[in-house]
Design an enzyme around this catalytic site. Structure first.
Site, PDB file in Angstrom:
ATOM      1  N   GLY A  11      -6.110   0.603  -9.931  1.00  0.00           N
ATOM      2  CA  GLY A  11      -6.080   0.276  -8.502  1.00  0.00           C
ATOM      3  C   GLY A  11      -6.845  -1.002  -8.212  1.00  0.00           C
ATOM      4  O   GLY A  11      -7.451  -1.153  -7.151  1.00  0.00           O
ATOM      5  N   ALA A  12      -6.793  -1.939  -9.164  1.00  0.00           N
ATOM      6  CA  ALA A  12      -7.637  -3.143  -9.072  1.00  0.00           C
ATOM      7  C   ALA A  12      -6.948  -4.293  -8.341  1.00  0.00           C
ATOM      8  O   ALA A  12      -7.439  -5.418  -8.327  1.00  0.00           O
ATOM      9  CB  ALA A  12      -8.069  -3.589 -10.470  1.00  0.00           C
ATOM     10  N   ARG A  14      -6.583  -4.509  -5.126  1.00  0.00           N
ATOM     11  CA  ARG A  14      -7.236  -4.822  -3.845  1.00  0.00           C
ATOM     12  C   ARG A  14      -8.456  -3.914  -3.661  1.00  0.00           C
ATOM     13  O   ARG A  14      -8.729  -3.049  -4.494  1.00  0.00           O
ATOM     14  CB  ARG A  14      -6.251  -4.648  -2.687  1.00  0.00           C
ATOM     15  N   ASP A  61       1.786   3.387 -12.907  1.00  0.00           N
ATOM     16  CA  ASP A  61       1.465   4.473 -11.993  1.00  0.00           C
ATOM     17  C   ASP A  61       0.536   5.412 -12.759  1.00  0.00           C
ATOM     18  O   ASP A  61       0.933   5.986 -13.782  1.00  0.00           O
ATOM     19  CB  ASP A  61       2.769   5.197 -11.607  1.00  0.00           C
ATOM     20  N   TYR A 152      -7.176  15.473  -0.215  1.00  0.00           N
ATOM     21  CA  TYR A 152      -8.076  14.435  -0.776  1.00  0.00           C
ATOM     22  C   TYR A 152      -9.418  15.051  -1.174  1.00  0.00           C
ATOM     23  O   TYR A 152      -9.947  14.777  -2.255  1.00  0.00           O
ATOM     24  CB  TYR A 152      -8.248  13.373   0.302  1.00  0.00           C
ATOM     25  N   LYS A 156     -10.958  15.100  -4.889  1.00  0.00           N
ATOM     26  CA  LYS A 156     -12.222  14.408  -5.184  1.00  0.00           C
ATOM     27  C   LYS A 156     -13.292  15.391  -5.680  1.00  0.00           C
ATOM     28  O   LYS A 156     -14.087  15.052  -6.557  1.00  0.00           O
ATOM     29  CB  LYS A 156     -12.713  13.649  -3.947  1.00  0.00           C
TER      30      LYS A 156
HETATM   31  P1  NAD Z   1      -7.126   0.786  -1.272  1.00  0.00           P
HETATM   32  O1  NAD Z   1      -6.046   1.607  -0.641  1.00  0.00           O
HETATM   33  O2  NAD Z   1      -7.592  -0.427  -0.548  1.00  0.00           O
HETATM   34  O3  NAD Z   1      -6.694   0.358  -2.753  1.00  0.00           O
HETATM   35  C1  NAD Z   1      -6.166   1.314  -3.648  1.00  0.00           C
HETATM   36  C2  NAD Z   1      -5.434   0.601  -4.776  1.00  0.00           C
HETATM   37  O4  NAD Z   1      -4.913   1.621  -5.648  1.00  0.00           O
HETATM   38  C3  NAD Z   1      -4.237  -0.239  -4.297  1.00  0.00           C
HETATM   39  O5  NAD Z   1      -4.262  -1.506  -4.918  1.00  0.00           O
HETATM   40  C4  NAD Z   1      -3.025   0.578  -4.731  1.00  0.00           C
HETATM   41  O6  NAD Z   1      -1.874  -0.209  -5.032  1.00  0.00           O
HETATM   42  C5  NAD Z   1      -3.567   1.276  -5.981  1.00  0.00           C
HETATM   43  N1  NAD Z   1      -2.822   2.493  -6.306  1.00  0.00           N
HETATM   44  C6  NAD Z   1      -2.403   3.458  -5.440  1.00  0.00           C
HETATM   45  N2  NAD Z   1      -1.698   4.390  -6.089  1.00  0.00           N
HETATM   46  C7  NAD Z   1      -1.668   4.022  -7.397  1.00  0.00           C
HETATM   47  C8  NAD Z   1      -1.071   4.587  -8.566  1.00  0.00           C
HETATM   48  N3  NAD Z   1      -0.372   5.724  -8.505  1.00  0.00           N
HETATM   49  N4  NAD Z   1      -1.255   3.941  -9.751  1.00  0.00           N
HETATM   50  C9  NAD Z   1      -1.944   2.771  -9.804  1.00  0.00           C
HETATM   51  N5  NAD Z   1      -2.503   2.183  -8.729  1.00  0.00           N
HETATM   52  C10 NAD Z   1      -2.373   2.814  -7.534  1.00  0.00           C
HETATM   53  O7  NAD Z   1      -8.340   1.816  -1.523  1.00  0.00           O
HETATM   54  P2  NAD Z   1      -9.943   1.568  -1.575  1.00  0.00           P
HETATM   55  O8  NAD Z   1     -10.478   1.798  -0.209  1.00  0.00           O
HETATM   56  O9  NAD Z   1     -10.266   0.319  -2.312  1.00  0.00           O
HETATM   57  O10 NAD Z   1     -10.368   2.857  -2.452  1.00  0.00           O
HETATM   58  C11 NAD Z   1     -10.568   2.789  -3.850  1.00  0.00           C
HETATM   59  C12 NAD Z   1     -11.101   4.136  -4.338  1.00  0.00           C
HETATM   60  O11 NAD Z   1     -12.280   4.491  -3.605  1.00  0.00           O
HETATM   61  C13 NAD Z   1     -10.115   5.301  -4.132  1.00  0.00           C
HETATM   62  O12 NAD Z   1     -10.219   6.211  -5.199  1.00  0.00           O
HETATM   63  C14 NAD Z   1     -10.619   5.950  -2.856  1.00  0.00           C
HETATM   64  O13 NAD Z   1     -10.237   7.278  -2.764  1.00  0.00           O
HETATM   65  C15 NAD Z   1     -12.126   5.772  -3.041  1.00  0.00           C
HETATM   66  N6  NAD Z   1     -12.887   5.835  -1.791  1.00  0.00           N
HETATM   67  C16 NAD Z   1     -12.709   4.901  -0.807  1.00  0.00           C
HETATM   68  C17 NAD Z   1     -13.472   4.996   0.350  1.00  0.00           C
HETATM   69  C18 NAD Z   1     -13.335   3.993   1.478  1.00  0.00           C
HETATM   70  O14 NAD Z   1     -14.006   4.190   2.519  1.00  0.00           O
HETATM   71  N7  NAD Z   1     -12.551   2.945   1.356  1.00  0.00           N
HETATM   72  C19 NAD Z   1     -14.403   6.047   0.510  1.00  0.00           C
HETATM   73  C20 NAD Z   1     -14.547   6.967  -0.516  1.00  0.00           C
HETATM   74  C21 NAD Z   1     -13.792   6.860  -1.681  1.00  0.00           C
END
Ligand code: NAD
Length: 251
Positions: A11-12, A14, A61, A152, A156
């Site tokens: 998920g790198a 963004r 994926d 979720y 988690k």
């Molecule tokens: P984001 O939605 O900005 O980015 C997620 C990335 O994961 C995207 O680039 C997307 O294309 C990729 N992705 C989605 N499904 C995928 C798949 N099946 N295979 C490969 N790549 C995939 O999310 P973020 O806010 O940067 O969150 C990153 C992590 O941190 C996640 O695990 C999220 O649950 C966790 N998180 C985020 C927050 C927050 O407040 N943003 C809080 C707690 C936990």
């Protein structure tokens, strides 16, 4: 000169994953930038190379065993054996339990829990061979329970159990396994939540900041820093832990 450690960040393309990939590259790792979205993955890899680092983008994926195995094989051929894994990819599909479709349950569990399981399983042969490794899984403060996030939250919370179990199984091979649990971080994911709630994103961040002990929301770099600590060479005695990156205790 010894060759750099090879890290894979899922998920790198963004958000937190992109910030983490850039941070690990700045710290000296060669980084496999894995995402479902090839365009954003390539952009992160370009950013790393422009800053003088080493990176290779790969599309996969994380919920698909064949794609996961293929991605690791590609990265091993391009960069060397992967020894650091950051399971950051995640999605949300928020609804109250009574309205949650099976599809929304499966999508969230597949990406947030099955994905990390598959990635860990696929990287284990490399770690055992190198007799060194670092895995960081992504939990969330929502693991403790959050309205409209049963899917979720369950995924988690599962991550925290997976992390502790893997720490026990892989410790004898010089591998540590930890999790980070971010609180509210300003990314496209939380911007999407604001839009769904019909709220202005900046206004929502102000409200969350007012309830956070350090009086601000988190930035992707705050989480990247925590990951950098957990994967560091010197962090070999920290394992099985979930580090809450939430700007203070939550009330
Ligand atoms: P984001 O939605 O900005 O980015 C997620 C990335 O994961 C995207 O680039 C997307 O294309 C990729 N992705 C989605 N499904 C995928 C798949 N099946 N295979 C490969 N790549 C995939 O999310 P973020 O806010 O940067 O969150 C990153 C992590 O941190 C996640 O695990 C999220 O649950 C966790 N998180 C985020 C927050 C927050 O407040 N943003 C809080 C707690 C936990």
């Amino acid at each position: 000169m010894t060759s750099p450690r090879v890290a894979v960040v899922t998920g790198a393309g963004r958000g937190i994953g992109a910030a983490t990939a850039c941070r690990l590259a700045a710290d000296g790792a060669a980084v496999g930038v894995l995402d479902l979205d090839g365009r954003t993955a390539a952009a992160t890899a370009d950013r790393i190379r422009a800053a003088g680092g080493t990176a290779h983008a790969v599309v996969a994926d994380v919920g698909d065993p064949g794609q996961v195995k293929g991605a690791l094989e590609t990265l091993a051929a391009e960069l060397g054996p992967p020894v650091i894994l950051v399971n950051n990819a995640g999605v949300i599909r928020d609804r109250p339990v009574q309205d949650l479709s099976l599809e929304d349950w499966d999508t969230v569990v597949d990406v947030n829990l099955r994905g990390p399981f598959l990635m860990c399983q696929a990287i284990i042969p490399y770690l055992r061979e190198q007799r060194w490794g670092r895995i960081v899984n992504f939990s969330s403060s929502s693991a403790l329970g959050n309205r409209d996030q049963a899917n979720y939250s369950a995924a988690k919370a599962g991550i925290e159990g997976l992390t502790r179990t893997l720490a026990i199984e892989l410790g004898p091979y010089g591998v540590t396994v930890n999790a980070v649990a971010p609180g509210y971080i300003a990314t496209d994911m939380t911007a999407g939540t604001a839009a769904r709630m019909g709220m202005d994103f900046a206004k929502l961040q102000q409200m969350v900041a007012a309830q956070t002990p350090v009086r601000r929301v988190g930035q992707p770099e705050d989480v990247a820093h925590a990951v950098a600590f957990l994967v560091a060479e010197d962090s070999g005695f920290v394992s099985g832990h979930t580090l809450y990156v939430t700007g203070g205790p939550m009330r």
